[in-house]
Every structure is written in C-alpha cells, then in structure tokens.
Design an enzyme around this catalytic site. Structure first.
Site, mmCIF file in Angstrom:
data_model
loop_
_atom_site.group_PDB
_atom_site.id
_atom_site.type_symbol
_atom_site.label_atom_id
_atom_site.label_comp_id
_atom_site.label_asym_id
_atom_site.label_seq_id
_atom_site.Cartn_x
_atom_site.Cartn_y
_atom_site.Cartn_z
ATOM 1 C CE LYS A 194 39.494 43.956 45.725
ATOM 2 N NZ LYS A 194 38.186 44.049 44.852
ATOM 3 C CD GLN B 149 34.390 44.117 43.899
ATOM 4 O OE1 GLN B 149 35.804 44.816 44.618
ATOM 5 N NE2 GLN B 149 34.516 43.247 45.096
ATOM 6 C CG ASP C 273 40.394 41.849 39.247
ATOM 7 O OD1 ASP C 273 40.655 41.169 40.399
ATOM 8 O OD2 ASP C 273 39.343 42.479 38.867
HETATM 9 N N1 GUN Z 1 34.279 40.438 42.988
HETATM 10 C C1 GUN Z 1 34.713 39.450 44.083
HETATM 11 N N2 GUN Z 1 36.032 39.284 44.487
HETATM 12 C C2 GUN Z 1 36.830 39.745 43.111
HETATM 13 C C3 GUN Z 1 38.086 40.310 42.508
HETATM 14 O O1 GUN Z 1 39.063 39.513 43.210
HETATM 15 N N3 GUN Z 1 38.062 41.074 41.895
HETATM 16 C C4 GUN Z 1 36.875 41.671 40.790
HETATM 17 N N4 GUN Z 1 37.337 42.790 40.080
HETATM 18 N N5 GUN Z 1 35.168 41.731 41.216
HETATM 19 C C5 GUN Z 1 35.734 40.817 42.509
#
Ligand code: GUN
Length: 298
Positions: free
Chosen positions: A54, A98, A121
């Site tokens: 990311k 995350q 998100d």
């Molecule tokens: N863990 C795995 N995929 C995601 C996501 O898209 N957002 C978040 N916050 N955690 C994740």
C-alpha cells in the site's frame, strides 16, 4: 466456449494511472499532496506485506504515505489515541487501520473512532449507513472494485439477476447494496442457504466471497454468466512443493468453460483492492479540501 478473462491487474493499473493524474492536479490546487495513513499493529507477515505494498503504491501515485507501526503488545488506548491524532491532522486525508487487530483490541471500537470522512476503508457504520440509503460516502474497496469490473464488462447492470455468496460486512453486504443501487435483483446466499446450487444457477452475475477453495462448481453456473471470484485461498502444498497453489472460491478450470466472463485468481479482484483504496484516499482529499472532482472522474 471458454469465458473471457476479466483482467483485474490491467484495470487496476489503469485506475492507478487516473489516480496519479488527479493526485498531481490535487497537489497543484491544494499546495500539498493527498495523504494516506496506514496503521499496522503487530507483526503479522501477511499484513506487513499488504502494508508495504500500500505504501509503495501510494507514493507511486504521487500521494504522501504515512506508516505507523505499533507493537502487538500496545494497548487499545494507545491505538485510539493515535487514530484521534490522525483524525486531527490536516495533511492526512485517509486513515486505514490494518485488520485483523490483536485479540485484546475491539475492532469495532477502533473503526468507530476513525473520522468517517477519513474512513477510506468504508468500514465505519456511518459509511455503511450512507451506502445503505444511497448517500455519498466511502464504499469498502473490494466490493467497489468488483462493481467497477462488472460495469466495465457489462455496462448497464439494471434488471440483471445477481447472487452474492457470502454475507460479510467487508464484502458480501456492501456488494449487495451496490448491486441494488445498480437496479439488479439481488440475492445474498450464505452457509445456511438451502439449495445453494439452484440459487446460484439463476444468476447473470455471481460474486463469490466465502473463503472456501473452489466451492462454486460448474453445474451451478448459468451459461454466459459473469463470475467474480473474491476468494484467495492457498491449497495445501503438493508433494515436492514448498507452497500450495492460490485458488479462488470458484472452480476456475471447469467454470470458465460455461461462464461468459470470469476473474482469475490471482490477477482478478485482488489487484483492484489497493487501487480502489488509492482512489478513495484521493476522493477523500478532494472532499476534505472542498475541491471539486467530477463524479465520473474515477
Ligand atoms: N486486511 C486485509 N484487507 C484489508 C483491508 O482492505 N482493509 C483493512 N483495514 N484491513 C485489511
């Protein structure tokens, strides 16, 4: 006849390019870069890989990436304090914590602390509510990515029968809401659905998001249907292999012979998630600065 492959990798690349152009435009107008903060708690290897990826993609699109790492032993209070600090930081447009979080932390409480206007998100209940009533907000990245692939392939979705398999807050439920908004007739199927094959057989659009390797079989699929496979499952290694193969929730080899179009795993939905996250972060930046972004720009 074999299904067309839906190339999520190429689509995601195109989306990131558009985000890059508009991120440069944002920087010109706001005299700062759009900023995305990612918070990682603990040392889960898969999460570390995601977060690194990311960060790299954020910078490659011309946005500022802020990474915060807390040890697995950090208290919930420390994490909430950090989120509040990020809420108040005008250089940060989007905040992603995350998941999963360590067991001693209440994920819902942490998500509820994020400013909904920075919740890229789309997990905050305010954004879930906005989506449910059709108001502008943030939509979770994976289902929004699936919708982009569907519209790219099918154009207008109105009147189509869609079956979403899986009812998670992150994929199944928001996917269903998005498809309702596109005027599809939507069924959400799940582990308690009776006659799942019969339900799926009605669908012009199948979205599989259950986390069960190769569960969706060829005789469940209406000929010509568009199949979106959200699953990423690693099979046990074959003898002599170090790692097992990655497969989706759909039995790809047989379903591709009947479907009209299908996303592969890997290279289908997977690459879309981070590209849509960058899109959401840039939209957040424009909104937070009160700048206009054409509604169809991204
Ligand atoms: N863990 C795995 N995929 C995601 C996501 O898209 N957002 C978040 N916050 N955690 C994740």
């Amino acid at each position: 006849m074999s299904a067309q492959l839906i190339d999520g990798k190429a689509f995601a690349e195109g989306l990131r390019q558009k985000v890059g152009v508009l991120a440069a435009e944002f920087e010109k107008q706001a005299a700062r870069k759009a900023g995305l903060a990612v918070v990682l708690v603990g040392e889960d290897p898969a999460s570390q890989v995601y977060v690194r990826s990311k960060g790299k993609q954020t910078v490659a699109c011309g946005m500022a990436s802020f990474e915060y790492k807390l040890p697995a032993t950090a208290s919930e209070e420390e994490l909430l304090k950090l989120v509040e600090k990020l809420n108040g930081d005008r250089f940060i447009d989007g905040i992603l914590v995350q998941l999963p979080l360590p067991g001693h932390m209440d994920e819902q409480k942490v998500i509820a602390t994020i400013n909904p206007d920075k919740d890229v998100d789309g997990f905050h209940i305010i954004n879930a509510g906005r989506l449910a009533v059709g108001q502008e907000g943030f939509v979770p990245c994976t289902p929004l990515g699936c919708l982009m692939l569907l519209k790219d392939r099918l154009g207008d979705l109105s009147g189509l029968e869609a079956v979403v398999i899986g009812r998670s807050n992150i994929v199944g439920k928001p996917m269903a809401q998005l498809l309702i908004q596109e005027s599809c007739t939507v069924t959400v199927a799940h582990s308690r659905t009776t006659d799942l094959p019969g339900v799926v057989r009605r669908a012009d659009i199948v979205v599989a998001a259950v986390g069960r390797p190769e569960m969706v079989k060829v005789d469940w699929i209406k000929p010509g249907a568009t199949v979106i496979d959200v699953g990423i499952n690693r099979l046990p290694p074959e003898p002599g292999q170090e790692k097992g193969r990655l497969v989706g929730d759909v039995d790809f080899a047989s379903v591709r012979e009947v479907a009209g179009a299908i996303t592969p795993v890997p290279g289908g939905v997977g690459p879309m998630t981070i590209a849509v996250l960058l899109r959401n972060a840039l939209v957040a930046a424009y909104r937070n600065e009160g700048l206009t972004l054409a509604s169809d720009a991204l």
